[in-house]
Design a protein around this motif. Structure first.
Motif, PDB file in Angstrom:
ATOM      1  N   GLU A  69       0.834  -1.204   0.000  1.00  0.00           N
ATOM      2  CA  GLU A  69       0.000   0.000   0.000  1.00  0.00           C
ATOM      3  C   GLU A  69       0.866   1.251   0.000  1.00  0.00           C
ATOM      4  N   GLY A  70       2.027   1.152   0.626  1.00  0.00           N
ATOM      5  CA  GLY A  70       2.964   2.277   0.606  1.00  0.00           C
ATOM      6  C   GLY A  70       3.507   2.568  -0.777  1.00  0.00           C
ATOM      7  N   LEU A  71       3.479   1.572  -1.661  1.00  0.00           N
ATOM      8  CA  LEU A  71       3.928   1.758  -3.043  1.00  0.00           C
ATOM      9  C   LEU A  71       2.829   2.280  -3.957  1.00  0.00           C
ATOM     10  N   GLY A  72       1.594   2.377  -3.432  1.00  0.00           N
ATOM     11  CA  GLY A  72       0.500   2.913  -4.229  1.00  0.00           C
ATOM     12  C   GLY A  72      -0.541   1.908  -4.635  1.00  0.00           C
ATOM     13  N   TYR A  73      -0.402   0.654  -4.224  1.00  0.00           N
ATOM     14  CA  TYR A  73      -1.399  -0.358  -4.563  1.00  0.00           C
ATOM     15  C   TYR A  73      -2.581  -0.253  -3.602  1.00  0.00           C
ATOM     16  N   VAL A  74      -3.782  -0.284  -4.162  1.00  0.00           N
ATOM     17  CA  VAL A  74      -5.002  -0.210  -3.356  1.00  0.00           C
ATOM     18  C   VAL A  74      -5.529  -1.625  -3.152  1.00  0.00           C
ATOM     19  N   GLN A  75      -5.675  -2.015  -1.887  1.00  0.00           N
ATOM     20  CA  GLN A  75      -6.151  -3.354  -1.525  1.00  0.00           C
ATOM     21  C   GLN A  75      -5.394  -4.451  -2.286  1.00  0.00           C
ATOM     22  N   PRO A  76      -4.090  -4.534  -2.106  1.00  0.00           N
ATOM     23  CA  PRO A  76      -3.312  -5.586  -2.789  1.00  0.00           C
ATOM     24  C   PRO A  76      -3.733  -6.972  -2.318  1.00  0.00           C
ATOM     25  N   GLU A  77      -3.720  -7.930  -3.242  1.00  0.00           N
ATOM     26  CA  GLU A  77      -4.133  -9.298  -2.939  1.00  0.00           C
ATOM     27  C   GLU A  77      -2.914 -10.101  -2.493  1.00  0.00           C
ATOM     28  N   VAL A  78      -2.849 -10.370  -1.212  1.00  0.00           N
ATOM     29  CA  VAL A  78      -1.739 -11.120  -0.618  1.00  0.00           C
ATOM     30  C   VAL A  78      -2.317 -12.349   0.067  1.00  0.00           C
ATOM     31  N   THR A  79      -1.956 -13.517  -0.386  1.00  0.00           N
ATOM     32  CA  THR A  79      -2.484 -14.762   0.176  1.00  0.00           C
ATOM     33  C   THR A  79      -1.348 -15.749   0.399  1.00  0.00           C
ATOM     34  N   GLY A  80      -1.532 -16.595   1.385  1.00  0.00           N
ATOM     35  CA  GLY A  80      -0.569 -17.663   1.622  1.00  0.00           C
ATOM     36  C   GLY A  80      -0.955 -18.912   0.848  1.00  0.00           C
ATOM     37  N   PHE A  81       0.037 -19.712   0.499  1.00  0.00           N
ATOM     38  CA  PHE A  81      -0.236 -20.979  -0.179  1.00  0.00           C
ATOM     39  C   PHE A  81       0.885 -21.943   0.189  1.00  0.00           C
ATOM     40  N   GLY A  82       0.554 -23.216   0.167  1.00  0.00           N
ATOM     41  CA  GLY A  82       1.572 -24.204   0.528  1.00  0.00           C
ATOM     42  C   GLY A  82       1.834 -24.176   2.020  1.00  0.00           C
ATOM     43  N   THR A  83       2.946 -23.556   2.418  1.00  0.00           N
ATOM     44  CA  THR A  83       3.314 -23.443   3.817  1.00  0.00           C
ATOM     45  C   THR A  83       3.100 -22.013   4.297  1.00  0.00           C
ATOM     46  N   ALA A  84       3.332 -21.789   5.577  1.00  0.00           N
ATOM     47  CA  ALA A  84       3.179 -20.445   6.139  1.00  0.00           C
ATOM     48  C   ALA A  84       4.256 -19.495   5.632  1.00  0.00           C
ATOM     49  N   ARG A  85       5.308 -20.033   5.029  1.00  0.00           N
ATOM     50  CA  ARG A  85       6.399 -19.197   4.516  1.00  0.00           C
ATOM     51  C   ARG A  85       6.155 -18.727   3.089  1.00  0.00           C
ATOM     52  N   ASP A  86       5.248 -19.393   2.375  1.00  0.00           N
ATOM     53  CA  ASP A  86       5.010 -19.071   0.968  1.00  0.00           C
ATOM     54  C   ASP A  86       3.872 -18.070   0.830  1.00  0.00           C
ATOM     55  N   VAL A  87       4.099 -17.073  -0.016  1.00  0.00           N
ATOM     56  CA  VAL A  87       3.130 -15.996  -0.214  1.00  0.00           C
ATOM     57  C   VAL A  87       2.941 -15.762  -1.707  1.00  0.00           C
ATOM     58  N   MET A  88       1.680 -15.607  -2.113  1.00  0.00           N
ATOM     59  CA  MET A  88       1.363 -15.225  -3.492  1.00  0.00           C
ATOM     60  C   MET A  88       0.815 -13.811  -3.496  1.00  0.00           C
ATOM     61  N   ILE A  89       1.389 -12.964  -4.344  1.00  0.00           N
ATOM     62  CA  ILE A  89       1.006 -11.561  -4.428  1.00  0.00           C
ATOM     63  C   ILE A  89       0.474 -11.292  -5.828  1.00  0.00           C
ATOM     64  N   ARG A  90      -0.745 -10.762  -5.902  1.00  0.00           N
ATOM     65  CA  ARG A  90      -1.354 -10.394  -7.180  1.00  0.00           C
ATOM     66  C   ARG A  90      -1.503  -8.882  -7.213  1.00  0.00           C
TER      67      ARG A  90
END
Length: 340
Positions: A69-90
């Protein structure tokens, strides 16, 4: 296999008008929300960047959203997948960051948030897909964040996917109508298609009202609901045709009521089993399967409703008769074979 058997037919068609009015109001509301709010399309349709990031420790999703959000994205889609360490960002396309450069800017910001510095950047381009792998060395000298994969989807690709999805939906509807018209009679075909469109539009209306993300996965769920709802309608129509043969003195309304009542036990078994699996995906499948499971849940509930109160009642109002499904037996003439 039956859990129970209801001996007396339940008069469903007696209340068909009331239930169809409720159904029509729900349909109109869904169309209204689709026209005013529209669907919250995912990156696959709008175009944007998909990043897969792996953290050394469990990822703080809220912290990642704040950085984006600090970079200017409004409601960025951040979800976990696989393990708690893996993150998918859309990330959607924004004017300040275009194309593949956005992934590097975003990863640099995530790296700074972990008090590290970006290193080991490798860029590969294959078949129009941009892949960048990078590591972020933290204060302890180990990789705090690793960028596993980056995919950039252009707006043209998104428009093509949306058009292909609409084409697939139209082909399914046409195929269903042809199949039912051949197997049963055109009145059943029309009633089933209306009921199926009713289910699809209501699912889309839910996604428009709550602004849930509509992705390719959700589109697959909508197509699955079409087939699922058709199956329920075919079972009921098969029983109606069977009852027309058995209950020759009963009216059309009584035949339909008896057919629906006799399939209740089967409906509970099949739909209950399916819903248990879908609920498992909804509560245990994580964010990746969340909206897919929601679409299936809505579709299953309204699929039962439309098969009983929409498809069957429309067929009744279109004037389906015993002769539409069963060819009358020609009575033998007494003069046949007589010797003159």
């Amino acid at each position: 296999m039956e859990f129970f058997r209801i001996k007396k037919a339940i008069p469903f068609m007696r209340h068909a008008l009331i239930f169809n009015v409720i159904s029509a109001l729900t349909f109109v509301a869904a169309v209204f929300f689709l026209a005013t709010k529209g669907l919250h399309l995912s990156v696959e349709f709008k175009g944007g960047t998909v990043m897969e990031v792996q953290y050394q420790n469990a990822a703080d999703l809220q912290k990642i959203r704040g950085t984006l959000e600090g970079l200017g994205y409004v409601q960025p889609e951040v979800t976990g997948f696989g393990t708690a360490r893996d993150v998918m960002i859309r990330l959607p396309v924004i004017e300040s960051m275009k194309g593949s450069n956005s992934s590097q800017i975003v990863f640099d910001a995530l790296c700074k948030a972990e008090q590290g510095s970006t290193t080991q950047i490798d860029t590969v381009s294959t078949k129009g897909e941009h892949i960048m792998k990078a590591g972020c060395v933290g204060a302890a000298g180990v990789e705090a964040v690793v960028l596993q994969k980056v995919e950039f989807v252009g707006p043209q690709v998104g428009d093509e996917l949306a058009q292909n999805g609409l084409n697939a939906l139209a082909m399914v509807i046409i195929g269903v109508m042809i199949y039912l018209a051949i197997r049963f009679e055109w009145k059943f075909a029309v009633s089933t298609v209306v009921a199926n469109l009713h289910d699809v539009v209501i699912i889309l209306g839910f996604f428009a009202f709550f602004q849930w993300e509509f992705s390719l996965t959700v589109l697959a769920a909508v197509l699955a609901v079409l087939g699922y709802s058709v199956n329920e309608s075919v079972v009921i129509f098969d029983r109606i045709r069977e009852n027309f043969r058995k209950q020759r003195k009963s009216t059309v309304t009584e035949v339909i009521d008896s057919a629906i009542t006799s399939t209740i036990s089967r409906t509970i078994i099949t739909h209950g089993s399916t819903q248990m699996m879908v609920l498992a995906m909804l509560f245990l499948g994580g964010p990746t399967l969340h909206y897919f499971a929601i679409a299936l849940t809505i579709g299953i509930c309204f699929g039962i409703y439309s098969s009983v109160f929409v498809a069957a009642s429309i067929a009744m109002w279109l004037g389906v008769t015993r002769e539409d499904l069963i060819k009358p037996v020609k009575e033998k003439d007494d003069t046949d074979g007589a010797v003159v």
